[in-house]
Every structure is written in C-alpha cells, then in structure tokens.
Design a protein around this motif. Sequence first.
Motif, mmCIF file in Angstrom:
data_model
loop_
_atom_site.group_PDB
_atom_site.id
_atom_site.type_symbol
_atom_site.label_atom_id
_atom_site.label_comp_id
_atom_site.label_asym_id
_atom_site.label_seq_id
_atom_site.Cartn_x
_atom_site.Cartn_y
_atom_site.Cartn_z
ATOM 1 N N GLU A 79 0.830 -1.212 0.000
ATOM 2 C CA GLU A 79 0.000 0.000 0.000
ATOM 3 C C GLU A 79 0.861 1.257 0.000
ATOM 4 O O GLU A 79 0.513 2.251 -0.633
ATOM 5 C CB GLU A 79 -0.956 -0.006 1.196
ATOM 6 N N GLN A 80 1.982 1.207 0.700
ATOM 7 C CA GLN A 80 2.862 2.386 0.729
ATOM 8 C C GLN A 80 3.359 2.745 -0.663
ATOM 9 O O GLN A 80 3.426 3.918 -1.037
ATOM 10 C CB GLN A 80 4.067 2.164 1.670
ATOM 11 N N ARG A 81 3.711 1.708 -1.431
ATOM 12 C CA ARG A 81 4.186 1.947 -2.806
ATOM 13 C C ARG A 81 3.131 2.688 -3.616
ATOM 14 O O ARG A 81 3.429 3.599 -4.375
ATOM 15 C CB ARG A 81 4.473 0.607 -3.502
ATOM 16 N N VAL A 82 1.882 2.282 -3.454
ATOM 17 C CA VAL A 82 0.797 2.898 -4.214
ATOM 18 C C VAL A 82 0.596 4.350 -3.768
ATOM 19 O O VAL A 82 0.417 5.248 -4.593
ATOM 20 C CB VAL A 82 -0.502 2.084 -4.057
ATOM 21 N N ARG A 83 0.665 4.588 -2.462
ATOM 22 C CA ARG A 83 0.524 5.965 -1.961
ATOM 23 C C ARG A 83 1.603 6.870 -2.540
ATOM 24 O O ARG A 83 1.331 7.992 -2.961
ATOM 25 C CB ARG A 83 0.628 5.990 -0.433
ATOM 26 N N ASN A 84 2.854 6.351 -2.575
ATOM 27 C CA ASN A 84 3.944 7.152 -3.150
ATOM 28 C C ASN A 84 3.655 7.473 -4.608
ATOM 29 O O ASN A 84 3.866 8.594 -5.065
ATOM 30 C CB ASN A 84 5.275 6.398 -3.067
ATOM 31 N N ARG A 85 3.162 6.478 -5.313
ATOM 32 C CA ARG A 85 2.873 6.669 -6.733
ATOM 33 C C ARG A 85 1.749 7.699 -6.911
ATOM 34 O O ARG A 85 1.825 8.561 -7.774
ATOM 35 C CB ARG A 85 2.459 5.309 -7.308
ATOM 36 N N LEU A 86 0.731 7.627 -6.063
ATOM 37 C CA LEU A 86 -0.384 8.577 -6.169
ATOM 38 C C LEU A 86 0.090 10.003 -5.881
ATOM 39 O O LEU A 86 -0.378 10.958 -6.492
ATOM 40 C CB LEU A 86 -1.514 8.199 -5.207
ATOM 41 N N THR A 87 1.030 10.134 -4.945
ATOM 42 C CA THR A 87 1.571 11.457 -4.650
ATOM 43 C C THR A 87 2.304 12.006 -5.872
ATOM 44 O O THR A 87 2.142 13.173 -6.231
ATOM 45 C CB THR A 87 2.516 11.380 -3.431
ATOM 46 N N GLN A 88 3.077 11.116 -6.532
ATOM 47 C CA GLN A 88 3.742 11.555 -7.779
ATOM 48 C C GLN A 88 2.722 12.017 -8.818
ATOM 49 O O GLN A 88 2.965 12.956 -9.566
ATOM 50 C CB GLN A 88 4.539 10.403 -8.401
ATOM 51 N N PHE A 89 1.571 11.343 -8.846
ATOM 52 C CA PHE A 89 0.550 11.665 -9.851
ATOM 53 C C PHE A 89 -0.021 13.070 -9.657
ATOM 54 O O PHE A 89 -0.638 13.617 -10.565
ATOM 55 C CB PHE A 89 -0.614 10.675 -9.802
ATOM 56 N N GLN A 90 0.170 13.641 -8.466
ATOM 57 C CA GLN A 90 -0.376 14.972 -8.236
ATOM 58 C C GLN A 90 0.198 15.977 -9.250
ATOM 59 O O GLN A 90 -0.479 16.887 -9.678
ATOM 60 C CB GLN A 90 -0.092 15.451 -6.796
ATOM 61 N N HIS A 91 1.449 15.740 -9.683
ATOM 62 C CA HIS A 91 2.046 16.619 -10.701
ATOM 63 C C HIS A 91 1.287 16.510 -12.013
ATOM 64 O O HIS A 91 1.077 17.494 -12.715
ATOM 65 C CB HIS A 91 3.519 16.260 -10.934
ATOM 66 N N GLN A 92 0.887 15.286 -12.343
ATOM 67 C CA GLN A 92 0.107 15.066 -13.571
ATOM 68 C C GLN A 92 -1.150 15.937 -13.525
ATOM 69 O O GLN A 92 -1.551 16.538 -14.506
ATOM 70 C CB GLN A 92 -0.334 13.592 -13.659
ATOM 71 N N LYS A 93 -1.753 15.959 -12.370
ATOM 72 C CA LYS A 93 -2.982 16.714 -12.158
ATOM 73 C C LYS A 93 -2.736 18.227 -12.313
ATOM 74 O O LYS A 93 -3.542 18.940 -12.898
ATOM 75 C CB LYS A 93 -3.430 16.429 -10.735
ATOM 76 N N GLU A 94 -1.588 18.686 -11.758
ATOM 77 C CA GLU A 94 -1.269 20.118 -11.857
ATOM 78 C C GLU A 94 -1.124 20.541 -13.311
ATOM 79 O O GLU A 94 -1.622 21.586 -13.719
ATOM 80 C CB GLU A 94 0.038 20.424 -11.101
#
Length: 475
Positions: A79-94
């Motif tokens: 689950e931690q790996r996925v959370r890290n990946r989702l945090t990276q995705f925030q840039h995609q959103k920006e």
Amino acid sequence: MQDQTIEEERQGEATMVEHASEHLNGKKLYLESYGCQMNFSDSEIVASIMGGAGYETTRNIDEADVVLLNTCAIRDNAEQRVRNRLTQFQHQKENNPDKVIGILGCMAERLKSQLLEEEKLVDLVAGPDAYRDLPNLVTEVESGQKAVNVLLSREETYADISPVRLDSNGVSAFISIMRGCDNMCSFCVVPFTRGRERSRSAETIVQEAQDLVNKGYREVTLLGQNVDSYRWNINRKGEPTDETKETVNFAQLLEKVALVDPRLRIRFSTSHPKDMTDEVLEVMARYENICEYIHLPVQSGNSDVLERMNRGYSREWYLNRIASIRKHMPEAGISTDVISGFCQETEAEHKDTLSLMQEVKFDFAYMFYYSERPKTLAARKFEDSVPLEEKKRRLSEIIELQQQHSLESNKRSVGKTFKVLVEGNSKRSDEHQCGRNSQNVMAVFPKLNHVPGDYVNVRINDCTAATLIGEIVED
Ligand code: SAH
Ligand code: SF4
Ligand code: F3S
C-alpha cells in the motif's frame, strides 16, 4: 455515488464488450498494475471494458486522459508503494486538471472512499467486482461528481469479457477461472477485498484457451486464490446445482483445458494444501502438456502457528501432500510462500519452518515477514507480538536457506535436457533466447533459428540460483 459494501447480485447483467479498435473515442487510458497475477489479469479485463467505451491503452502516462492504478493490499508496504505513486501523480494533475486519476483493485476495496474524500489523492475508486461500471464512473468524474463503486458481487466472473492482452509476449497468458476467497486465513486481507469465492463456467474457460491457441499462444496459467476449490455446477454439499448439466471440479477442468491442444501448456496457481487432491495430481501426471510444477504455500512449518493462521492443515498434512506430489511426479518443481514472525511465533516455532524447508527442499519460494492487516481475524484476535527487527532476522534466515536450496535444485538440473517453450530474447542479450521448462525454471541459451512459441530441447550446462544456462540440442 455508491460506496456501500453490501453484496450485489449481478445476474442477467452480462453485456458483450466489443474490441477497442472498433469505435475509438480518441481518448487514452494508462494502466499500472501491482500485486498478484490475478490483478494483472484483471487489468486486461479493465482494458477490454474501457476499450469497449472507446479508450485506447497507452504506455505514456503524459498523453493519457485516464490513469488507473490497479492496486494490492496484501501487506502494508504494498500500500505504501501505491501511496507514493499517487503522490507523484499529483504533478500530472497540476499540468492537466482534466486528467482522471483512479484507483482499482484490493486497496480501493479496502479503503473505499478514503483516498477520494479524505486524502483527495484520486477522482475515482472501483473495487474488483465493479469494473463493468468503469466507463460510467469516468463519465461521472468528467461531469464533476465523485465516482465510487466498491460493491462486491457473488456472481461476477467477467466470463464474457475477452481480455486485451497487455505487455504480452504472445506466448503465455493468464486465464482467470474463479474470483474471491472463502478461506479466511487469519493473516489475509483477500477475503475482504475480493469477496466471496465464485467459479467461472468451464465452457468459457475452455473457449478462452482455444482462442489463445488460435492466436498463437502456447501457455496458459489458470488463476484463482484457491484453484482446488474450483467447482462448476456443484453446490456446497457437493451435489449438482442443475441435475441436467455436467459438473466440473478442478481436476476435470484441468483435463478439459489440457485436451484443447497438445501444443498448449497448462499451468495453474494457487493450490491450497488443505484442498489439493490426488485426483488433480493424477491428471497432471497423465497429460504431458500440464506442467509438472506446483505452487503450494506452506506459510509456516509449525502446526500451532498454522492453527493460529487458520490454514486448515498441520505440518504432517502438508508433508503428506508433498509426498503425494513426489509419488505422482518425481521430477515436479515445487515452490511455496512463507511468512516469518506471525503473531506469537516463538523461536522454536520459527525453527520448525526452517526444518520443514530442509525436509522439503523447495525449488523456489516467495518469503515475507508478517504485516498486520486491519479487520483480519489475526488483527482482531492476536497481538502482533514479534518485533519488526526479529521478524526481519527470521526472514533473512529463511531467505538464506532458500537461496541454498534453489541453487542446489538448479545444480541437479545440470547435465539434463529439458523441453523449453521459447518466450523471446533473453534480457541481457539478443544473441540469446529464454524460456521455461515444465518445472517453471527459466533457461537461457544461444539463439538458433527458433521463434517465440516454439518448443526446443535445451541441455543444461551451468546455472545460477535463479536461471539455468544451456544450449539447444536435437531430439
Ligand atoms: N491464495 C494464496 C495466496 C494469496 S496472498 C494462498 O492461499 O496461498 C500471497 C501470499 O502473501 C500468501 O501466500 C502469504 O504468504 C502472503 N501474505 C498474505 N497476507 C500476508 C500478511 N498479512 N503478511 C505477510 N504476508 C502475507
Ligand atoms: Fe488469503 Fe488464505 Fe484465501 Fe489465500 S486461501 S487468499 S491466503 S484467505
Ligand atoms: Fe494483492 Fe489483492 Fe492480489 S491484495 S495479492 S492484489 S488479491
């Protein structure tokens, strides 16, 4: 928005999904998968369903309109790996606020709307039984709504959906034969994330295998959390649900798939020690195209620990199953899963795991330290009492022993010749090809004039703990 977990009956809801290229909408889907083979297989179903709604898959996240992460909840670090990946995705959103970011799979099911509403990391949440709803959920997000569907089903098997093979080598494919799990091993989150066990119709499984052969595939892996409890048209009491129709258990299903084409190799995963029958072993021994390889997770070598794990077998029972495999198939490859440091595990109990490993000498193992999962039986009943450092020390002993056994196992293969299915070029060199033998060990050999999907005989000259090294010889 739906975010309840009551089980839903989905009878009569089957809709045929057409192939992606037939009506593209110009939009692109980026899919990333974590976890077990079942999750990777589910992603192929997702690609098919989204393809039916006009989405084309892309490997380039930057050009994607929809980004979906198919996630795993089995251990905390997954689950931690996925959370890290989702945090990276925030840039995609920006960069692109219209991009839809969604979470699928077991972590989506476990956390429900939490990642959307509280943590605001995603726009969309879909559990493993909600994938037919994905095109609607994406439309809901596009119209500014929150999209959550984590309903579990007693019926859904996606039997009618023809998976879009992702990252395929064109030779091997997964076929999902059942979903969910009814076992309730005390450490395991899967029954909560994937719901009740249900089997897919034997006819659609055989049909999918035939289609794969027609497309040039030469190996299928039948997938389920506990394949030995596969049953079609058989109720809990072991009687036919419909008297007029054929009943099919796992051994019979294996035979049916083996008969599809002698050129098609059959593998399966995962077997459960409490349910694996001699009937299955007999069928395996009878058909040359069913691989002589069994993944039989033991988890622990101590009967008291196994009892606390609610695994439904003892050390002796497990060893009896191993003896039966060896009786039916002396050359079979056997692998396992092991957990170190389960609740209240003593040093003596840990040593029993090592001694069982010595006794069986597994060819391969997946090894983990225990990670407490919320809501599971173990989390409610037992204290997670073994300190992390101790769990890790025990795990390192387990890993070290297994490394020796894997190397010994491969050394025993040196000098032998195996039938290998060519999968493609080896990772390290285009001058070499690679492929597995029946026992599921990867062999690397200099390339002659063979193409992926060909069978070759490879004589083994050398090895590492992970790979056999050899050369193609004539029959
Ligand atoms: N259905 C399969 C296993 C599915 S999970 C079976 O019954 O064998 C794959 C493996 O993950 C398990 O075999 C177990 O070894 C490991 N695992 C599951 N839950 C875990 C947990 N809470 N902590 C550590 N390992 C776990
Ligand atoms: Fe989890 Fe046990 Fe089911 Fe495997 S059999 S998925 S370990 S509950
Ligand atoms: Fe993980 Fe779910 Fe598979 S928890 S191991 S992705 S069934």
